[in-house]
Scaffold this motif. Structure first.
Motif, PDB file in Angstrom:
ATOM      1  N   GLY A 140      -3.047   9.731  11.689  1.00 24.07           N
ATOM      2  CA  GLY A 140      -2.976  10.381  10.276  1.00 24.07           C
ATOM      3  C   GLY A 140      -4.119  11.529   9.916  1.00 24.07           C
ATOM      4  N   GLY A 141      -3.719  12.176   9.259  1.00 25.03           N
ATOM      5  CA  GLY A 141      -4.582  13.354   8.650  1.00 25.03           C
ATOM      6  C   GLY A 141      -4.725  12.586   7.206  1.00 25.03           C
ATOM      7  N   CYS A 142      -4.370  13.357   6.123  1.00 27.90           N
ATOM      8  CA  CYS A 142      -4.531  12.871   4.691  1.00 27.90           C
ATOM      9  C   CYS A 142      -2.902  12.425   4.443  1.00 27.90           C
ATOM     10  N   LEU A 143      -2.744  11.098   4.230  1.00 22.57           N
ATOM     11  CA  LEU A 143      -1.439  10.755   3.977  1.00 22.57           C
ATOM     12  C   LEU A 143      -1.588  10.541   2.473  1.00 22.57           C
ATOM     13  N   THR A 144      -0.432  10.943   1.507  1.00 20.93           N
ATOM     14  CA  THR A 144      -0.578  10.815   0.115  1.00 20.93           C
ATOM     15  C   THR A 144       0.759  10.873  -0.488  1.00 20.93           C
ATOM     16  N   LEU A 175       4.652  -7.723   4.172  1.00 24.98           N
ATOM     17  CA  LEU A 175       3.518  -8.556   4.360  1.00 24.98           C
ATOM     18  C   LEU A 175       2.217  -7.991   3.814  1.00 24.98           C
ATOM     19  N   ASP A 176       1.410  -8.441   2.958  1.00 26.41           N
ATOM     20  CA  ASP A 176       0.450  -8.072   2.499  1.00 26.41           C
ATOM     21  C   ASP A 176      -0.346  -9.095   1.601  1.00 26.41           C
ATOM     22  N   ASN A 177      -1.510  -9.198   1.490  1.00 26.60           N
ATOM     23  CA  ASN A 177      -2.281 -10.107   0.814  1.00 26.60           C
ATOM     24  C   ASN A 177      -3.147  -9.631  -0.232  1.00 26.60           C
ATOM     25  N   ASN A 178      -2.811  -8.139  -0.486  1.00 25.87           N
ATOM     26  CA  ASN A 178      -3.610  -7.541  -1.843  1.00 25.87           C
ATOM     27  C   ASN A 178      -5.094  -7.522  -1.502  1.00 25.87           C
ATOM     28  N   GLN A 179      -5.378  -7.365  -0.034  1.00 25.77           N
ATOM     29  CA  GLN A 179      -7.026  -7.192   0.454  1.00 25.77           C
ATOM     30  C   GLN A 179      -7.393  -5.977   0.008  1.00 25.77           C
ATOM     31  N   ARG A 180      -6.503  -4.930  -0.658  1.00 27.58           N
ATOM     32  CA  ARG A 180      -7.087  -3.658  -1.053  1.00 27.58           C
ATOM     33  C   ARG A 180      -7.750  -3.989  -2.431  1.00 27.58           C
ATOM     34  N   ALA A 181      -7.688  -4.979  -3.218  1.00 32.03           N
ATOM     35  CA  ALA A 181      -8.463  -5.301  -4.486  1.00 32.03           C
ATOM     36  C   ALA A 181      -9.515  -5.752  -3.934  1.00 32.03           C
ATOM     37  N   LEU A 218       0.241 -12.994   3.314  1.00 29.03           N
ATOM     38  CA  LEU A 218      -0.357 -13.303   4.614  1.00 29.03           C
ATOM     39  C   LEU A 218      -1.358 -12.454   4.962  1.00 29.03           C
ATOM     40  N   ASP A 219      -2.580 -13.014   5.394  1.00 32.03           N
ATOM     41  CA  ASP A 219      -3.820 -12.026   5.994  1.00 32.03           C
ATOM     42  C   ASP A 219      -3.177 -11.791   7.652  1.00 32.03           C
ATOM     43  N   ILE A 220      -3.427 -10.568   7.995  1.00 29.10           N
ATOM     44  CA  ILE A 220      -3.180 -10.292   9.456  1.00 29.10           C
ATOM     45  C   ILE A 220      -4.138 -10.592  10.343  1.00 29.10           C
ATOM     46  N   ARG A 221      -5.325 -11.284   9.734  1.00 23.01           N
ATOM     47  CA  ARG A 221      -6.262 -11.879  10.330  1.00 23.01           C
ATOM     48  C   ARG A 221      -6.012 -13.410  10.835  1.00 23.01           C
ATOM     49  N   GLY A 251       0.702  -1.161  -0.026  1.00 24.17           N
ATOM     50  CA  GLY A 251      -0.219   0.040   0.048  1.00 24.17           C
ATOM     51  C   GLY A 251       1.007   1.291   0.067  1.00 24.17           C
ATOM     52  N   LEU A 252       0.292   2.614   0.217  1.00 23.10           N
ATOM     53  CA  LEU A 252       0.974   3.558   0.010  1.00 23.10           C
ATOM     54  C   LEU A 252       1.983   3.886   1.126  1.00 23.10           C
ATOM     55  N   ILE A 253       1.619   3.825   2.270  1.00 26.22           N
ATOM     56  CA  ILE A 253       2.644   4.054   3.536  1.00 26.22           C
ATOM     57  C   ILE A 253       3.530   2.927   3.514  1.00 26.22           C
ATOM     58  N   GLY A 254       3.024   1.639   3.564  1.00 28.82           N
ATOM     59  CA  GLY A 254       3.880   0.344   3.786  1.00 28.82           C
ATOM     60  C   GLY A 254       5.148   0.331   2.761  1.00 28.82           C
ATOM     61  N   SER A 273     -13.055   0.769  14.771  1.00 29.19           N
ATOM     62  CA  SER A 273     -12.120  -0.260  14.817  1.00 29.19           C
ATOM     63  C   SER A 273     -10.718   0.164  14.917  1.00 29.19           C
ATOM     64  N   LYS A 274     -10.267   1.485  14.437  1.00 30.25           N
ATOM     65  CA  LYS A 274      -8.991   2.060  14.572  1.00 30.25           C
ATOM     66  C   LYS A 274      -8.841   2.335  15.943  1.00 30.25           C
ATOM     67  N   LEU A 275      -9.914   3.146  16.591  1.00 25.44           N
ATOM     68  CA  LEU A 275      -9.531   3.497  17.952  1.00 25.44           C
ATOM     69  C   LEU A 275      -9.261   2.519  18.836  1.00 25.44           C
TER      70      LEU A 275
HETATM   71  N1  LIG Z   1      -3.812   7.364   3.316  1.00 25.05           N
HETATM   72  C1  LIG Z   1      -4.195   7.968   4.191  1.00 25.05           C
HETATM   73  O1  LIG Z   1      -4.902   9.141   3.867  1.00 25.05           O
HETATM   74  C2  LIG Z   1      -4.650   7.663   5.692  1.00 25.05           C
HETATM   75  C3  LIG Z   1      -4.758   8.527   6.664  1.00 25.05           C
HETATM   76  C4  LIG Z   1      -4.845   7.915   7.970  1.00 25.05           C
HETATM   77  C5  LIG Z   1      -4.584   6.803   8.412  1.00 25.05           C
HETATM   78  N2  LIG Z   1      -4.031   5.930   7.333  1.00 25.05           N
HETATM   79  C6  LIG Z   1      -3.627   4.675   7.935  1.00 25.05           C
HETATM   80  O2  LIG Z   1      -2.395   4.571   7.264  1.00 25.05           O
HETATM   81  C7  LIG Z   1      -2.330   2.898   6.964  1.00 25.05           C
HETATM   82  C8  LIG Z   1      -1.760   2.793   5.689  1.00 25.05           C
HETATM   83  O3  LIG Z   1      -2.691   3.500   4.667  1.00 25.05           O
HETATM   84  P1  LIG Z   1      -2.364   3.368   3.066  1.00 25.05           P
HETATM   85  O4  LIG Z   1      -2.965   4.655   2.822  1.00 25.05           O
HETATM   86  O5  LIG Z   1      -1.030   3.010   3.075  1.00 25.05           O
HETATM   87  O6  LIG Z   1      -3.482   2.436   2.847  1.00 25.05           O
HETATM   88  P2  LIG Z   1      -3.485   1.127   1.585  1.00 25.05           P
HETATM   89  O7  LIG Z   1      -4.935   0.709   1.382  1.00 25.05           O
HETATM   90  O8  LIG Z   1      -2.821   2.112   0.530  1.00 25.05           O
HETATM   91  O9  LIG Z   1      -2.496  -0.133   2.114  1.00 25.05           O
HETATM   92  C9  LIG Z   1      -2.935  -0.985   3.018  1.00 25.05           C
HETATM   93  C10 LIG Z   1      -2.238  -2.162   2.636  1.00 25.05           C
HETATM   94  O10 LIG Z   1      -2.721  -3.127   3.454  1.00 25.05           O
HETATM   95  C11 LIG Z   1      -3.146  -4.499   2.850  1.00 25.05           C
HETATM   96  N3  LIG Z   1      -4.128  -5.049   3.607  1.00 25.05           N
HETATM   97  C12 LIG Z   1      -5.390  -4.871   3.979  1.00 25.05           C
HETATM   98  N4  LIG Z   1      -5.761  -5.749   4.838  1.00 25.05           N
HETATM   99  C13 LIG Z   1      -4.800  -6.739   4.870  1.00 25.05           C
HETATM  100  C14 LIG Z   1      -4.900  -7.853   5.597  1.00 25.05           C
HETATM  101  N5  LIG Z   1      -6.088  -8.365   6.503  1.00 25.05           N
HETATM  102  N6  LIG Z   1      -3.767  -8.438   5.664  1.00 25.05           N
HETATM  103  C15 LIG Z   1      -2.851  -8.222   5.033  1.00 25.05           C
HETATM  104  N7  LIG Z   1      -2.553  -7.066   4.333  1.00 25.05           N
HETATM  105  C16 LIG Z   1      -3.764  -6.269   4.288  1.00 25.05           C
HETATM  106  C17 LIG Z   1      -3.815  -4.014   1.508  1.00 25.05           C
HETATM  107  O11 LIG Z   1      -3.946  -4.631   0.289  1.00 25.05           O
HETATM  108  C18 LIG Z   1      -2.972  -2.773   1.222  1.00 25.05           C
HETATM  109  O12 LIG Z   1      -1.715  -2.871   0.261  1.00 25.05           O
HETATM  110  C19 LIG Z   1      -3.638   2.462   7.250  1.00 25.05           C
HETATM  111  O13 LIG Z   1      -3.643   1.921   8.404  1.00 25.05           O
HETATM  112  C20 LIG Z   1      -4.859   3.570   7.381  1.00 25.05           C
HETATM  113  O14 LIG Z   1      -5.781   3.451   8.266  1.00 25.05           O
HETATM  114  C21 LIG Z   1      -4.087   6.278   5.937  1.00 25.05           C
END
Ligand SMILES: NC(=O)c1ccc[n+]([C@@H]2O[C@H](COP(=O)([O-])OP(=O)(O)OC[C@H]3O[C@@H](n4cnc5c(N)ncnc54)[C@H](O)[C@@H]3O)[C@@H](O)[C@H]2O)c1
Length: 399
Positions: free
Chosen positions: A250-254, A76-82, A110-113, A56-59, A226-228
């Protein structure tokens, strides 16, 4: 599940944990001393970092940043975003980009669940830090998938925290939380309406929302809840067990590696709408609602600072601050400056539930704890990078 017997190294760590917070505050020196200051990788003291949500973006940004500073990165990621957002949310391209470009990057599907899977991978790696970015990230999607939202955001975080406590309690644990933990309580601050944005009328918030702002008795959306839950849990593993944890709200991370979709990724999605001349939907507040925007690399820089000099049970609001804030109307104009295209939009006279009217982060606590850290990318720089990235990805001549 009963606790496994601890290895001598882990017995030592576990003993340190019971000695309390002051122990966690001493971890930093040792980590900073053994980290290569930049570039390279290799050598016997290579640090191993586990990054969840690495595609994902931040990872992905954190993976690249730590790798460039000599760490071995396990993503670690399972493409759950798709699964959340369909083909537009697919992050395999980013996984492949990291695998191609980073010599010491290893992807783990791997799924974090998967509790057992998480316990096993953390046990196998014994990482020197865990940066937890995997999440169901959308406010609006959560009510449609409440079990997945909670199981991933809250349950998945608990799986990782408990694995860390058993296997690597000295390792800094950095959790990407959200400003939605404050619910809609920031909307109770008196506001003034300016020509193109809302702003705080109460001078107590002239620098933005601080970490002391109340988190309960307001509407959060299921996502905020859920995040809290995870946020408080991460703090507790810091306070109760003395582990070096922190929550970044986070605010808007981009940034250019964001693939924004309508339900998540404000600026990135807005830039694609502009380039493709698609209509953008503005929900309520006259389009004057304000968000603060931070480049993902500035987030990764802060995480590296915390990793190098960790503290226990900390919380920081992380965003672009007032200087990098804009309203939706202002964002339309700023993007048009880069693309030459006026944004088409429709106005829906109904705000999104729990949406903030005006939110920007007070960055003073981050800067006082980590004086080496500051924002390095202006809002204009960020927009320029996002526009360029979308143009590069687009089929030839389509913009
Ligand atoms: N982007 C923002 O504006 C923003 C703002 C505030 C907080 N955040 C937090 O920052 C973190 C990262 O955000 P992001 O923008 O990079 O999100 P993102 O959706 O781009 O990346 C998250 C990644 O996690 C993976 N993922 C999701 N569920 C999963 C699971 N069960 N097992 C394994 N992998 C899984 C997804 O496939 C995705 O690649 C998140 O916790 C988000 O809540 C983001």
């Amino acid at each position: 599940m009963s606790l496994k017997p601890l290895s001598p190294r882990r017995r030592r760590a576990s003993h340190q944990i019971t000695s309390g917070l002051h122990r966690a505050r001493t971890y930093g020196t040792r980590i900073r001393d053994s980290i290569a200051p930049g570039g390279g990788g290799g050598g016997n003291d290579l640090k191993t970092i586990l990054v969840t949500g690495s595609s994902g973006l931040i990872g992905s940004e954190v993976s690249s940043y730590f790798h460039a500073r000599g760490c071995c990165v396990h993503g670690l990621d399972n493409n759950q975003r798709a699964a959340f957002f369909g083909p537009d949310g697919d992050t395999r391209w980013n996984q492949r980009r990291l695998e191609r470009s980073l010599r010491n990057f290893h992807h783990n599907e791997l799924d974090i669940r998967n509790r057992q899977g998480i316990l096993e991978i953390v046990s196998k790696l014994g990482p020197d830090a865990i940066v937890h970015c995997a999440a169901q990230p959308s406010h609006e999607l959560a009510p449609a998938i409440p079990f997945d939202d909670f199981d991933i955001n809250a349950g998945g975080t608990l799986n990782l925290l408990e694995a860390a406590r058993r296997e690597c309690p000295e390792a800094p644990f950095i959790y990407l939380s959200t400003n939605k933990v404050y619910g809609d309580a920031p909307n109770r601050i008196p506001l003034k309406e300016l020509e193109s944005r809302w702003d705080y009328a109460d001078s107590a918030y002239a620098d933005g929302i601080p970490e002391t702002f109340p988190v309960d008795q307001s509407m959060h959306s299921l996502f905020g809840t859920s995040k809290l839950g995870a946020d408080v849990m991460v703090q507790e593993y810091g306070r109760y067990f003395g582990m070096p944890t922190c929550c970044l709200r986070g605010g808007c991370l981009t940034g250019p590696n964001h693939r924004g979709v309508e339900l998540h990724g404000f600026l990135s999605y807005l830039v694609t709408c502009n380039l493709e001349e698609r209509e953008y939907r503005v929900y309520g507040y006259k389009g004057k609602q304000v968000r603060d925007n931070i480049h993902a690399e500035d987030v990764a820089r802060f995480i590296f600072e915390f990793f190098s000099n960790p503290r226990a049970g900390e919380v920081y609001n992380i965003g672009g601050g007032k200087a990098n804030s804009c309203s939706i109307l202002e964002a339309f104009a700023l993007i048009a400056d880069h693309t030459g295209k006026t944004q088409r939009y429709t106005y829906v006279d109904e705000p999104r539930a729990g949406d903030h009217i005006c939110y920007y982060s007070d960055l003073r606590k981050m800067k006082s704890h980590y004086p080496n850290w500051d924002i390095t990318r202006s809002l204009n720089d960020i927009l320029g990078e996002i526009v360029e990235a979308w143009r590069r990805r687009a089929p030839l001549n389509s913009f």
